[in-house]
Design an enzyme around this catalytic site. Structure first.
Site, PDB file in Angstrom:
ATOM      1  N   THR A 294       0.889  -1.152   0.000  1.00  0.00           N
ATOM      2  CA  THR A 294       0.000   0.000   0.000  1.00  0.00           C
ATOM      3  C   THR A 294       0.925   1.199   0.000  1.00  0.00           C
ATOM      4  O   THR A 294       2.143   1.047   0.037  1.00  0.00           O
ATOM      5  CB  THR A 294      -0.932  -0.095   1.233  1.00  0.00           C
ATOM      6  OG1 THR A 294      -1.862  -1.138   0.997  1.00  0.00           O
ATOM      7  CG2 THR A 294      -1.702   1.158   1.542  1.00  0.00           C
ATOM      8  N   THR A 312      -4.644   2.489  -1.257  1.00  0.00           N
ATOM      9  CA  THR A 312      -4.317   1.092  -1.549  1.00  0.00           C
ATOM     10  C   THR A 312      -5.181   0.500  -2.644  1.00  0.00           C
ATOM     11  O   THR A 312      -6.330   0.911  -2.816  1.00  0.00           O
ATOM     12  CB  THR A 312      -4.476   0.230  -0.271  1.00  0.00           C
ATOM     13  OG1 THR A 312      -4.034  -1.091  -0.527  1.00  0.00           O
ATOM     14  CG2 THR A 312      -5.914   0.176   0.214  1.00  0.00           C
TER      15      THR A 312
HETATM   16  O1  DON Z   1      -7.401  -1.268   3.657  1.00  0.00           O
HETATM   17  C1  DON Z   1      -6.650  -2.095   4.141  1.00  0.00           C
HETATM   18  O2  DON Z   1      -6.455  -2.216   5.317  1.00  0.00           O
HETATM   19  C2  DON Z   1      -5.871  -3.006   3.216  1.00  0.00           C
HETATM   20  N1  DON Z   1      -6.515  -3.088   1.920  1.00  0.00           N
HETATM   21  C3  DON Z   1      -4.496  -2.464   3.097  1.00  0.00           C
HETATM   22  C4  DON Z   1      -3.648  -3.437   2.338  1.00  0.00           C
HETATM   23  C5  DON Z   1      -2.253  -3.158   2.543  1.00  0.00           C
HETATM   24  O3  DON Z   1      -1.817  -2.349   3.303  1.00  0.00           O
HETATM   25  C6  DON Z   1      -1.402  -4.011   1.733  1.00  0.00           C
HETATM   26  N2  DON Z   1      -0.096  -3.518   1.882  1.00  0.00           N
HETATM   27  N3  DON Z   1       0.732  -2.913   2.247  1.00  0.00           N
END
Ligand code: DON
Length: 484
Positions: A294, A312
């Site tokens: 993200t 993200t």
């Molecule tokens: O909104 C969320 O919490 C997840 N979709 C975030 C995903 C995420 O942080 C993946 N990577 N770093």
């Protein structure tokens, strides 16, 4: 997006994706009620109704100064002229190339002759440039209406996806009050539901605030033990209560209260409490995987307006799907819903009602864009990627600054840990000294050394001589700091 203007006014913009109208609670289960691991995490069904274009447009309409066209133009030029593929992009494309090929158009857009573009080659994204031009010229309407919406719907229908033009036309963002907490003379301003981040941060800080200052010793396994016990209790509340506030009655007052924190703190002992015992009421009688790609950015301008943004596609490369003619990867955010109604298990899968799929609902997030104010003046801007690890990463940066008095770059670099109630296990960056790991095991914890946790780009505002902005650049991935 969490904002505090220089005049002290705070607001958040919730531009989280939504489930399309055709979505159902059991859409990722097969006939026997089992989850299909690829179906729930990649492909056309995983795409939520996108929110970023309207979110950024709303931020601009509300408080932007520069002309919208000028803000979008550099991205158009970059997409048109292309950029040099580095090792990181190359590897990412290589990892995902089988999905790009499987789901069609992404292979035409991001691969060169069916292969990840070579390091040093130029990747041009002409379709994306055309999409961005429509957004440049028509604002958010250039995404949610007209050609972009038509092309997206066509691809969705062709490939069995669920997003329709009507979902796009109906998509809206919500300006919400931030979640506010107090910690040792600092005001914490963070993102409320549908993100769990702000609630977790304030709740964990409330619990920790009740321990004596001598307990805050990073060299002592007991400190890490107290952190893990705090995390597990807060994440259990996340599993029980949190989801889209427009679809759930969330007991926010209780969760954010010091009384609730006192009660939870009172259950922490000198031994690790089993997560199964703590949450037996929601636990069902398998492993969920969430990756950690993200983007977080922290910004402050010369007037003192602060913005903390986490954004993200969910997984790296999202759903791995691209609609022909649009040139960008679609998210796989539907994966953030509780996709297995009723199944909450020891591997970390959660099946509680607040975050089940309902048409028009926003999926629960862990993103924790956070601002901290001290003596009514900007103090810290923080946030991170990392899926469910995010609130714990943000928590530890805050503790490192406020309790451990570390300079911001050290606070960001210092080793981190994660516990999320289930699985009942501590993930800890392997650079943590061995005696901490052994000590935690002696407290009864299951400890698993891991690679990097998060990427928490932060800014500390130093008022000791005038006003200085000190970057906390996280070196774990590839981020950087810049001043203009
Ligand atoms: O909104 C969320 O919490 C997840 N979709 C975030 C995903 C995420 O942080 C993946 N990577 N770093």
């Amino acid at each position: 997006m969490v904002t505090r203007l220089a005049n002290g006014k705070t607001f958040t913009i919730d531009y989280r994706e939504k489930a399309p109208q055709l979505a159902t609670a059991t859409m990722f289960l097969d006939e026997s009620g089992k989850i299909d691991p690829e179906k729930e995490s990649r492909g056309w069904l995983t795409v939520g109704v996108p929110g970023s274009p309207l979110g950024l447009w709303t931020a601009h309409q509300k408080s932007g100064k520069l002309p919208w066209k000028r803000l979008v133009q550099p991205a158009i030029e970059l997409a048109e002229q292309g950029f040099t593929v580095d090792q990181f992009i190359h590897q990412s494309m290589k990892t995902h190339q089988r999905y790009f090929i499987k789901y069609g158009e992404a292979a035409n857009v991001y691969l060169h002759s069916g292969k990840a573009p070579a390091v040093g080659s130029t990747l041009k994204l002409p379709d994306l440039a055309e999409t961005l031009k429509r957004i440049r010229d028509q604002g958010a309407d250039g995404f949610y209406h007209g050609k972009t919406a038509e092309l997206l719907e066509q691809a969705m229908i062709k490939h069995g996806g669920l997003v329709r033009q009507q979902d796009l036309a109906q998509y809206h963002v919500v300006l919400r009050e931030p979640v506010i907490g107090q910690y040792k003379g600092h005001q914490i301003i963070s993102m409320g539901p549908p993100s769990s981040g702000g609630v977790l941060i304030v709740q964990m800080l409330n619990i920790l605030q009740g321990f004596e200052q001598k307990e805050f010793d990073r060299a002592s396994p007991r400190y890490w033990h107290l952190l893990a016990e705090t995390m597990k209790r807060a994440y259990l509340d996340r599993a029980r209560h949190l989801g889209d506030p427009d679809f759930n009655k969330i007991p926010l007052d209780k969760l954010l209260s010091s009384k609730h924190a006192d009660e939870l703190r009172a259950t922490i002992s000198d031994r690790a409490t089993s997560s199964a015992t703590l949450g037996s009421d929601i636990l069902s009688p398998e492993k969920t995987k969430e990756s950690e790609q993200t983007t977080h950015y922290s910004i402050i301008d010369d007037e003192g307006n602060m913005v903390s943004v986490t954004t993200t596609l969910e997984d790296s490369c999202g759903s791995c799907c691209v609609a022909p003619g649009l040139g960008f990867l679609l998210n796989n955010e539907m994966h953030d819903f509780n996709v297995s109604p009723g199944l909450t298990n020891t591997t970390g899968r959660i099946g509680t009602p607040p975050n089940l799929i309902v048409p028009g609902k926003r999926m629960l997030s862990s993103m924790t864009p956070t601002l901290i104010v001290k003596d009514n003046k900007p103090f810290l801007i923080v946030g991170s990627p990392g899926g469910r690890t995010i609130p714990n990463t943000v928590l530890q940066i805050i503790l490192n600054v406020i309790d451990h008095k570390m300079p911001i770059d050290e606070a960001v670099a210092a080793a981190r840990m994660h516990h999320q109630w289930m699985p009942d296990q501590i993930g800890i960056e392997s650079k943590v000294p061995r005696d901490i790991i052994d000590g935690l095991r002696a407290f009864g914890h299951d400890v698993k050394p891991r690679g990097n946790q998060g990427d928490g780009h932060s800014i500390l505002i130093d008022w000791s001589s005038g006003r200085r902005y000190l970057p906390g650049t996280d070196r774990r991935l590839r981020g950087a700091s810049a001043g203009y």
